[in-house]
Design a protein around this motif. Structure first.
Motif, PDB file in Angstrom:
ATOM      1  N   GLY A  71      -8.931   5.992  -3.476  1.00 56.01           N
ATOM      2  CA  GLY A  71      -8.810   7.255  -2.772  1.00 56.01           C
ATOM      3  C   GLY A  71      -7.609   8.069  -3.213  1.00 56.01           C
ATOM      4  N   PHE A  72      -7.080   7.768  -4.377  1.00 57.39           N
ATOM      5  CA  PHE A  72      -5.913   8.473  -4.908  1.00 57.39           C
ATOM      6  C   PHE A  72      -6.422   9.642  -5.741  1.00 57.39           C
ATOM      7  N   MET A  73      -6.231  10.861  -5.264  1.00 63.73           N
ATOM      8  CA  MET A  73      -6.894  12.033  -5.838  1.00 63.73           C
ATOM      9  C   MET A  73      -5.982  12.861  -6.737  1.00 63.73           C
ATOM     10  N   ARG A  74      -5.049  12.203  -7.404  1.00 64.74           N
ATOM     11  CA  ARG A  74      -4.187  12.907  -8.357  1.00 64.74           C
ATOM     12  C   ARG A  74      -4.405  12.325  -9.749  1.00 64.74           C
ATOM     13  N   ILE A  75      -4.388  13.197 -10.744  1.00 70.05           N
ATOM     14  CA  ILE A  75      -4.496  12.747 -12.125  1.00 70.05           C
ATOM     15  C   ILE A  75      -3.112  12.318 -12.599  1.00 70.05           C
ATOM     16  N   LEU A  76      -3.020  11.097 -13.066  1.00 67.27           N
ATOM     17  CA  LEU A  76      -1.745  10.561 -13.538  1.00 67.27           C
ATOM     18  C   LEU A  76      -1.510  10.964 -14.992  1.00 67.27           C
ATOM     19  N   THR A  77      -0.250  11.177 -15.333  1.00 61.46           N
ATOM     20  CA  THR A  77       0.085  11.600 -16.688  1.00 61.46           C
ATOM     21  C   THR A  77       0.036  10.422 -17.648  1.00 61.46           C
ATOM     22  N   PRO A  78      -0.056  10.720 -18.961  1.00 66.61           N
ATOM     23  CA  PRO A  78      -0.010   9.638 -19.945  1.00 66.61           C
ATOM     24  C   PRO A  78       1.236   8.765 -19.818  1.00 66.61           C
ATOM     25  N   TRP A  79       2.361   9.350 -19.411  1.00 66.16           N
ATOM     26  CA  TRP A  79       3.588   8.552 -19.263  1.00 66.16           C
ATOM     27  C   TRP A  79       3.376   7.432 -18.265  1.00 66.16           C
ATOM     28  N   PHE A  80       2.847   7.746 -17.092  1.00 62.65           N
ATOM     29  CA  PHE A  80       2.657   6.723 -16.071  1.00 62.65           C
ATOM     30  C   PHE A  80       1.581   5.730 -16.496  1.00 62.65           C
ATOM     31  N   VAL A 134       5.375   8.075  -1.077  1.00 58.95           N
ATOM     32  CA  VAL A 134       6.088   8.926  -2.032  1.00 58.95           C
ATOM     33  C   VAL A 134       5.350  10.256  -2.018  1.00 58.95           C
ATOM     34  N   ASP A 135       5.879  11.207  -1.271  1.00 59.98           N
ATOM     35  CA  ASP A 135       5.231  12.506  -1.099  1.00 59.98           C
ATOM     36  C   ASP A 135       5.344  13.300  -2.398  1.00 59.98           C
ATOM     37  N   HIS A 136       4.197  13.576  -3.020  1.00 53.22           N
ATOM     38  CA  HIS A 136       4.216  14.272  -4.307  1.00 53.22           C
ATOM     39  C   HIS A 136       4.752  15.696  -4.193  1.00 53.22           C
ATOM     40  N   ARG A 137       4.791  16.221  -2.974  1.00 51.19           N
ATOM     41  CA  ARG A 137       5.252  17.608  -2.791  1.00 51.19           C
ATOM     42  C   ARG A 137       6.774  17.717  -2.696  1.00 51.19           C
ATOM     43  N   SER A 138       7.460  16.597  -2.605  1.00 51.35           N
ATOM     44  CA  SER A 138       8.912  16.660  -2.391  1.00 51.35           C
ATOM     45  C   SER A 138       9.705  15.930  -3.469  1.00 51.35           C
ATOM     46  N   VAL A 181       0.875  -1.173   0.000  1.00 50.95           N
ATOM     47  CA  VAL A 181       0.000   0.000   0.000  1.00 50.95           C
ATOM     48  C   VAL A 181       0.905   1.214   0.000  1.00 50.95           C
ATOM     49  N   ILE A 182       0.745   2.047  -1.004  1.00 54.85           N
ATOM     50  CA  ILE A 182       1.618   3.203  -1.165  1.00 54.85           C
ATOM     51  C   ILE A 182       0.763   4.463  -1.221  1.00 54.85           C
ATOM     52  N   ALA A 183       1.188   5.491  -0.522  1.00 55.50           N
ATOM     53  CA  ALA A 183       0.431   6.741  -0.438  1.00 55.50           C
ATOM     54  C   ALA A 183       1.292   7.904  -0.879  1.00 55.50           C
ATOM     55  N   ASN A 184       0.632   8.945  -1.357  1.00 50.96           N
ATOM     56  CA  ASN A 184       1.358  10.163  -1.738  1.00 50.96           C
ATOM     57  C   ASN A 184       1.261  11.241  -0.668  1.00 50.96           C
ATOM     58  N   VAL A 185       0.581  10.925   0.450  1.00 46.64           N
ATOM     59  CA  VAL A 185       0.431  11.870   1.557  1.00 46.64           C
ATOM     60  C   VAL A 185       0.993  11.217   2.819  1.00 46.64           C
ATOM     61  N   PRO A 186       2.067  11.743   3.389  1.00 46.40           N
ATOM     62  CA  PRO A 186       2.610  11.165   4.624  1.00 46.40           C
ATOM     63  C   PRO A 186       1.552  11.140   5.729  1.00 46.40           C
ATOM     64  N   GLY A 187       1.493  10.032   6.446  1.00 51.25           N
ATOM     65  CA  GLY A 187       0.551   9.913   7.541  1.00 51.25           C
ATOM     66  C   GLY A 187      -0.866   9.592   7.121  1.00 51.25           C
ATOM     67  N   ALA A 188      -1.092   9.253   5.861  1.00 48.50           N
ATOM     68  CA  ALA A 188      -2.442   8.897   5.415  1.00 48.50           C
ATOM     69  C   ALA A 188      -2.971   7.736   6.254  1.00 48.50           C
ATOM     70  N   PRO A 189      -4.231   7.809   6.711  1.00 50.18           N
ATOM     71  CA  PRO A 189      -4.785   6.737   7.554  1.00 50.18           C
ATOM     72  C   PRO A 189      -4.683   5.350   6.923  1.00 50.18           C
ATOM     73  N   ARG A 203       5.634  16.844 -10.936  1.00 55.13           N
ATOM     74  CA  ARG A 203       4.856  15.651 -11.290  1.00 55.13           C
ATOM     75  C   ARG A 203       5.715  14.559 -11.907  1.00 55.13           C
ATOM     76  N   LYS A 204       6.647  14.943 -12.793  1.00 55.66           N
ATOM     77  CA  LYS A 204       7.506  13.948 -13.449  1.00 55.66           C
ATOM     78  C   LYS A 204       8.347  13.198 -12.415  1.00 55.66           C
ATOM     79  N   GLY A 205       8.954  13.931 -11.499  1.00 56.08           N
ATOM     80  CA  GLY A 205       9.763  13.283 -10.473  1.00 56.08           C
ATOM     81  C   GLY A 205       8.942  12.393  -9.572  1.00 56.08           C
ATOM     82  N   PHE A 206       7.720  12.841  -9.242  1.00 58.26           N
ATOM     83  CA  PHE A 206       6.842  12.037  -8.398  1.00 58.26           C
ATOM     84  C   PHE A 206       6.481  10.723  -9.086  1.00 58.26           C
ATOM     85  N   GLU A 207       6.075  10.796 -10.334  1.00 60.52           N
ATOM     86  CA  GLU A 207       5.642   9.577 -11.020  1.00 60.52           C
ATOM     87  C   GLU A 207       6.814   8.640 -11.295  1.00 60.52           C
ATOM     88  N   GLU A 208       7.982   9.185 -11.570  1.00 59.41           N
ATOM     89  CA  GLU A 208       9.155   8.322 -11.766  1.00 59.41           C
ATOM     90  C   GLU A 208       9.488   7.580 -10.479  1.00 59.41           C
TER      91      GLU A 208
END
Length: 201
Positions: free
Chosen positions: A74-83, A43-47, A20-28, A51-56
């Motif tokens: 519950g994943f509320m980010r739109i993924l790019t065509p690359w991913f 994988v914190d999308h803010r750090s 189980v992988i989350a993009n928000v630290p501390g997600a329930p 977007r490219k670095g996050f998806e890689e």
């Protein structure tokens, strides 16, 4: 996610929840998964430098653990065509509407505003276009005269919990094949196919 974890506890279930992988630290969800003995990661999308670095990084985490299928929950980010292309036909999503109707947000309020008599949820393969892709399973509920977005959404959530494990099971067991935008059940052993639709309640 909890519905998928519960389903996978059955030894006969055709998929193992390996991560189980989350993009928000501390997600329930991370605590719930850890309590069930599932490996977790963040994988914190803010750090990740955008977007490219996050998806890689997300892609690298999944591949490092030999993940075969990814289920968005519950994943509320739109993924790019690359991913999306990297995980073509191995990326599933659940959406709280009967697609192709009501893509995007606020689906319950929009269904009520349009006077729908049926509403529901859809499990589908992910494509680059938002809330698009071949439909694996759908479930419907009747819309009641006194419904609010909250009451309707609560009944749709029950449908989501029922059909996501069923949709994942169909894909993980190899029981379906994709024909354009159609998902068809294979009929190899002559047995009647499992239903792809959960009837209205």
């Amino acid at each position: 996610m909890t519905a998928l974890l519960d389903a996978a506890r059955d030894p006969a279930y055709p998929a193992e929840i390996a991560l189980v992988i989350a993009n928000v630290p501390g997600a329930p969800a991370l605590d719930k998964a850890a309590a069930a003995g599932i490996t977790t990661a963040t994988v914190d999308h803010r750090s990740q430098g955008g977007r490219k670095g996050f998806e890689e990084r997300l892609d690298a985490e999944l591949r490092a653990r030999d993940i075969e299928l990814v289920c968005l929950a519950g994943f509320m980010r739109i993924l790019t065509p690359w991913f999306v292309e990297r995980w073509h036909d191995r990326l599933l999503n659940i959406h709280p509407a009967l697609l192709p109707a009501f893509k995007g947000l606020d689906t319950h309020a929009r269904a009520l505003a349009e006077g729908c008599r049926l509403h529901g949820a859809t499990v589908h393969y992910v494509r680059a276009e938002m809330d698009a892709g071949p439909i694996i399973a759908q479930g419907a509920v009747a819309v009641m005269d006194g419904d609010t977005p909250q009451t309707l959404g609560a009944r749709v959530l029950e449908i989501e919990h029922a059909i996501y494990p069923k949709g994942l099971a169909l894909v993980a067991s190899g029981a379906v094949e994709i024909d354009g935008m159609r998902v068809r059940l294979k009929s190899g052993d002559g047995a009647p196919p499992a239903p792809l639709i959960v009837p209205a309640t």
